[in-house]
Design a protein around this motif. Structure first.
Motif, PDB file in Angstrom:
ATOM      1  N   VAL A  84     -38.430  19.923 -23.182  1.00 31.54           N
ATOM      2  CA  VAL A  84     -38.307  18.665 -22.438  1.00 31.54           C
ATOM      3  C   VAL A  84     -39.599  17.869 -22.456  1.00 31.54           C
ATOM      4  N   SER A  85     -40.664  18.413 -22.975  1.00 34.79           N
ATOM      5  CA  SER A  85     -41.883  17.622 -23.138  1.00 34.79           C
ATOM      6  C   SER A  85     -41.652  16.474 -24.117  1.00 34.79           C
ATOM      7  N   ALA A  86     -40.625  16.599 -24.972  1.00 28.01           N
ATOM      8  CA  ALA A  86     -40.313  15.537 -25.934  1.00 28.01           C
ATOM      9  C   ALA A  86     -39.740  14.301 -25.259  1.00 28.01           C
ATOM     10  N   VAL A  87     -39.208  14.446 -24.028  1.00 24.66           N
ATOM     11  CA  VAL A  87     -38.662  13.289 -23.306  1.00 24.66           C
ATOM     12  C   VAL A  87     -39.569  12.926 -22.130  1.00 24.66           C
ATOM     13  N   GLN A  88     -40.848  13.220 -22.273  1.00 25.42           N
ATOM     14  CA  GLN A  88     -41.898  12.794 -21.339  1.00 25.42           C
ATOM     15  C   GLN A  88     -41.832  13.473 -19.973  1.00 25.42           C
ATOM     16  N   TYR A  89     -41.178  14.640 -19.892  1.00 27.11           N
ATOM     17  CA  TYR A  89     -41.166  15.363 -18.624  1.00 27.11           C
ATOM     18  C   TYR A  89     -42.325  16.356 -18.623  1.00 27.11           C
ATOM     19  N   TYR A  90     -43.085  16.355 -17.533  1.00 23.68           N
ATOM     20  CA  TYR A  90     -44.270  17.191 -17.451  1.00 23.68           C
ATOM     21  C   TYR A  90     -43.904  18.558 -16.878  1.00 23.68           C
ATOM     22  N   GLU A  91     -44.045  19.558 -17.713  1.00 21.84           N
ATOM     23  CA  GLU A  91     -43.891  20.954 -17.309  1.00 21.84           C
ATOM     24  C   GLU A  91     -45.071  21.729 -17.904  1.00 21.84           C
ATOM     25  N   LEU A 117     -45.818  23.367 -20.742  1.00 15.41           N
ATOM     26  CA  LEU A 117     -46.310  23.065 -22.087  1.00 15.41           C
ATOM     27  C   LEU A 117     -46.948  21.687 -22.152  1.00 15.41           C
ATOM     28  N   ARG A 118     -46.357  20.690 -21.497  1.00 17.94           N
ATOM     29  CA  ARG A 118     -46.904  19.336 -21.536  1.00 17.94           C
ATOM     30  C   ARG A 118     -48.269  19.271 -20.863  1.00 17.94           C
ATOM     31  N   TYR A 119     -48.404  19.926 -19.717  1.00 15.60           N
ATOM     32  CA  TYR A 119     -49.697  19.962 -19.053  1.00 15.60           C
ATOM     33  C   TYR A 119     -50.730  20.708 -19.905  1.00 15.60           C
ATOM     34  N   ALA A 120     -50.316  21.796 -20.527  1.00 15.71           N
ATOM     35  CA  ALA A 120     -51.246  22.538 -21.384  1.00 15.71           C
ATOM     36  C   ALA A 120     -51.688  21.698 -22.579  1.00 15.71           C
ATOM     37  N   GLN A 121     -50.793  20.926 -23.154  1.00 13.40           N
ATOM     38  CA  GLN A 121     -51.151  20.063 -24.275  1.00 13.40           C
ATOM     39  C   GLN A 121     -52.114  18.964 -23.838  1.00 13.40           C
ATOM     40  N   ASP A 122     -51.887  18.393 -22.671  1.00 10.81           N
ATOM     41  CA  ASP A 122     -52.793  17.357 -22.183  1.00 10.81           C
ATOM     42  C   ASP A 122     -54.182  17.917 -21.912  1.00 10.81           C
ATOM     43  N   ILE A 123     -54.246  19.092 -21.313  1.00  9.36           N
ATOM     44  CA  ILE A 123     -55.544  19.722 -21.067  1.00  9.36           C
ATOM     45  C   ILE A 123     -56.228  20.042 -22.387  1.00  9.36           C
ATOM     46  N   GLY A 124     -55.459  20.486 -23.374  1.00  9.83           N
ATOM     47  CA  GLY A 124     -56.037  20.797 -24.674  1.00  9.83           C
ATOM     48  C   GLY A 124     -56.631  19.578 -25.357  1.00  9.83           C
ATOM     49  N   GLN A 125     -56.002  18.413 -25.189  1.00  8.54           N
ATOM     50  CA  GLN A 125     -56.531  17.198 -25.806  1.00  8.54           C
ATOM     51  C   GLN A 125     -57.799  16.713 -25.128  1.00  8.54           C
ATOM     52  N   THR A 126     -57.881  16.851 -23.804  1.00 10.22           N
ATOM     53  CA  THR A 126     -59.063  16.363 -23.084  1.00 10.22           C
ATOM     54  C   THR A 126     -60.222  17.362 -23.145  1.00 10.22           C
ATOM     55  N   ALA A 165     -59.736  21.917 -26.716  1.00 12.25           N
ATOM     56  CA  ALA A 165     -59.266  23.279 -27.026  1.00 12.25           C
ATOM     57  C   ALA A 165     -57.744  23.280 -27.076  1.00 12.25           C
ATOM     58  N   PRO A 166     -57.141  22.580 -28.028  1.00 12.34           N
ATOM     59  CA  PRO A 166     -55.668  22.486 -28.051  1.00 12.34           C
ATOM     60  C   PRO A 166     -54.986  23.803 -28.359  1.00 12.34           C
ATOM     61  N   VAL A 167     -55.539  24.565 -29.305  1.00  9.34           N
ATOM     62  CA  VAL A 167     -54.909  25.841 -29.664  1.00  9.34           C
ATOM     63  C   VAL A 167     -55.063  26.847 -28.534  1.00  9.34           C
ATOM     64  N   GLU A 168     -56.223  26.845 -27.894  1.00 12.66           N
ATOM     65  CA  GLU A 168     -56.457  27.785 -26.792  1.00 12.66           C
ATOM     66  C   GLU A 168     -55.488  27.540 -25.637  1.00 12.66           C
ATOM     67  N   MET A 169     -55.168  26.267 -25.382  1.00 21.82           N
ATOM     68  CA  MET A 169     -54.227  25.962 -24.299  1.00 21.82           C
ATOM     69  C   MET A 169     -52.801  26.382 -24.662  1.00 21.82           C
ATOM     70  N   LEU A 170     -52.493  26.410 -25.953  1.00 20.58           N
ATOM     71  CA  LEU A 170     -51.182  26.928 -26.360  1.00 20.58           C
ATOM     72  C   LEU A 170     -51.094  28.425 -26.086  1.00 20.58           C
ATOM     73  N   PHE A 171     -52.185  29.155 -26.337  1.00 16.86           N
ATOM     74  CA  PHE A 171     -52.208  30.582 -26.006  1.00 16.86           C
ATOM     75  C   PHE A 171     -52.110  30.783 -24.489  1.00 16.86           C
ATOM     76  N   LEU A 172     -52.733  29.882 -23.727  1.00 16.80           N
ATOM     77  CA  LEU A 172     -52.634  29.970 -22.266  1.00 16.80           C
ATOM     78  C   LEU A 172     -51.187  29.778 -21.818  1.00 16.80           C
ATOM     79  N   GLY A 223     -47.475  22.812 -13.516  1.00 14.13           N
ATOM     80  CA  GLY A 223     -46.543  22.927 -14.633  1.00 14.13           C
ATOM     81  C   GLY A 223     -45.674  24.168 -14.535  1.00 14.13           C
ATOM     82  N   VAL A 224     -46.250  25.280 -14.067  1.00 10.29           N
ATOM     83  CA  VAL A 224     -45.466  26.499 -13.869  1.00 10.29           C
ATOM     84  C   VAL A 224     -44.382  26.262 -12.824  1.00 10.29           C
ATOM     85  N   GLY A 225     -44.743  25.578 -11.731  1.00 11.71           N
ATOM     86  CA  GLY A 225     -43.750  25.281 -10.700  1.00 11.71           C
ATOM     87  C   GLY A 225     -42.636  24.378 -11.211  1.00 11.71           C
ATOM     88  N   GLN A 226     -42.992  23.351 -11.996  1.00 13.63           N
ATOM     89  CA  GLN A 226     -41.978  22.466 -12.556  1.00 13.63           C
ATOM     90  C   GLN A 226     -41.072  23.210 -13.537  1.00 13.63           C
TER      91      GLN A 226
END
Length: 312
Positions: free
Chosen positions: A230-237, A239-248, A251-258, A72-75
């Motif tokens: 751009v996560s709103a248009v389904q592009y993975y960067e 924030l989007r990867y962090a949100q997905d990791i948080g859901q699985t 730890a959704p809030v912790e991934m936002l801090f990450l 996600g950082v690279g994207q």
């Protein structure tokens, strides 16, 4: 008969006493002390509140270098670089069009800047993503032909939405830089037989860079943070990867801090780069360039060692 004359200096011959030494009493700024205490107290209270909150801080280092986060950082960096390239090139073109004496090109540039600066970036992203309602398919003849939904991928949507919006802001920055150069420079170059394009490349733009570079650096940093939309248009960067990791991981809030920590790291690196670029283009206007952080550290260490040698 010899008369002895008393040569002892009289009172009028004594040198006048020097002025009394002035004892400077520094003014005490009690307001500064009070504001500093209040600021420290508020900071400690915030840190204590986050420390006592129901946040699993151990999840942040566990996923900090996860392969999805690194991807996600690279994207995010790739999208930032490409969007800024479109924005800078488009901004230069729009700035030249805006300053043109041709009323048609000048009006087109003005309308573009007015429209893209007057609408939110998120709205523009959604418009690009759903433009298939207007154009069912894209037809470039023998070169390319496909449905709009297949052509407008999330990456292309993010690239166009961010890049074309940034071009409107860069156009005003470039226009301000071009107008900052004295008109006598243009007149002198024309008197030497230079064309308008050569005058821009050789005379105007190099001098305008001193004005253009600082706000452009700010735009790069702002673009890096804006890519989170751009996560709103389904592009993975990031924030989007962090949100997905948080859901699985639960730890959704912790991934936002990450994600926030990674954004801070990237913006800090870009800020350092911006400082050196600004310092490079300040050579023509400043007699003495500001010292770099390494030069400041070296000077402080040298003064400290000289003080120790003097006391010894």
């Amino acid at each position: 008969m010899t008369v002895d004359i008393d040569k002892t200096a009289g009172p009028e011959d004594t040198p006048p006493a020097g002025p009394e030494a002035i004892k400077a009493i520094p003014v005490r700024h009690y307001g500064r002390y009070l504001s500093a205490v209040i600021a420290i107290a508020v900071l400690v209270a915030i840190i204590y509140a986050f420390g006592q909150g129901k946040i699993n801080w151990h999840a942040v280092p566990d996923y900090f270098f996860d392969h999805r986060i690194i991807k996600g950082v690279g994207q995010t960096l790739l999208l930032t670089v490409l969007s800024m390239a479109i924005g800078i090139l488009g901004g230069i073109l729009l700035a030249v069009m805006r300053l043109s004496k041709n009323p048609v090109t000048s009006s087109i540039a003005w309308f573009y800047i007015w429209f893209f600066r007057g609408t939110p970036v998120l709205v523009q992203l959604f418009v690009w993503f759903n433009l298939g309602l207007v154009f069912e398919y894209i037809n470039l003849g023998p070169i390319y032909k496909d449905y709009w939904s297949s052509f407008m991928t999330p990456f292309l949507t993010a690239l166009l939405g961010l890049g074309l919006n940034e071009a409107a802001y860069m156009a005003e920055i470039c226009r301000a830089g071009l107008l900052s150069v004295d008109e006598g420079q243009t007149e002198a170059s024309h008197a030497l037989g230079m064309s308008h394009g050569k005058t821009l490349r050789r005379i105007i733009i190099p001098q305008a860079m001193r004005v253009i570079v600082p706000p452009t650096g700010n735009e790069v940093i702002n673009m890096l943070k804006t890519t989170s939309l751009v996560s709103a248009v389904q592009y993975y960067e990031l924030l989007r990867y962090a949100q997905d990791i948080g859901q699985t991981s639960g730890a959704p809030v912790e991934m936002l801090f990450l994600a926030a920590a990674w954004y801070l790291i990237m913006t800090s690196v870009l800020s350092v780069g911006q400082y050196y670029v600004e310092r490079y283009y300040a050579r023509g206007s400043s007699r003495q360039l500001p010292p770099t952080p390494w030069q400041k550290t070296k000077a402080n260490l040298t003064s400290l060692s000289s003080r120790k040698g003097a006391t010894a």
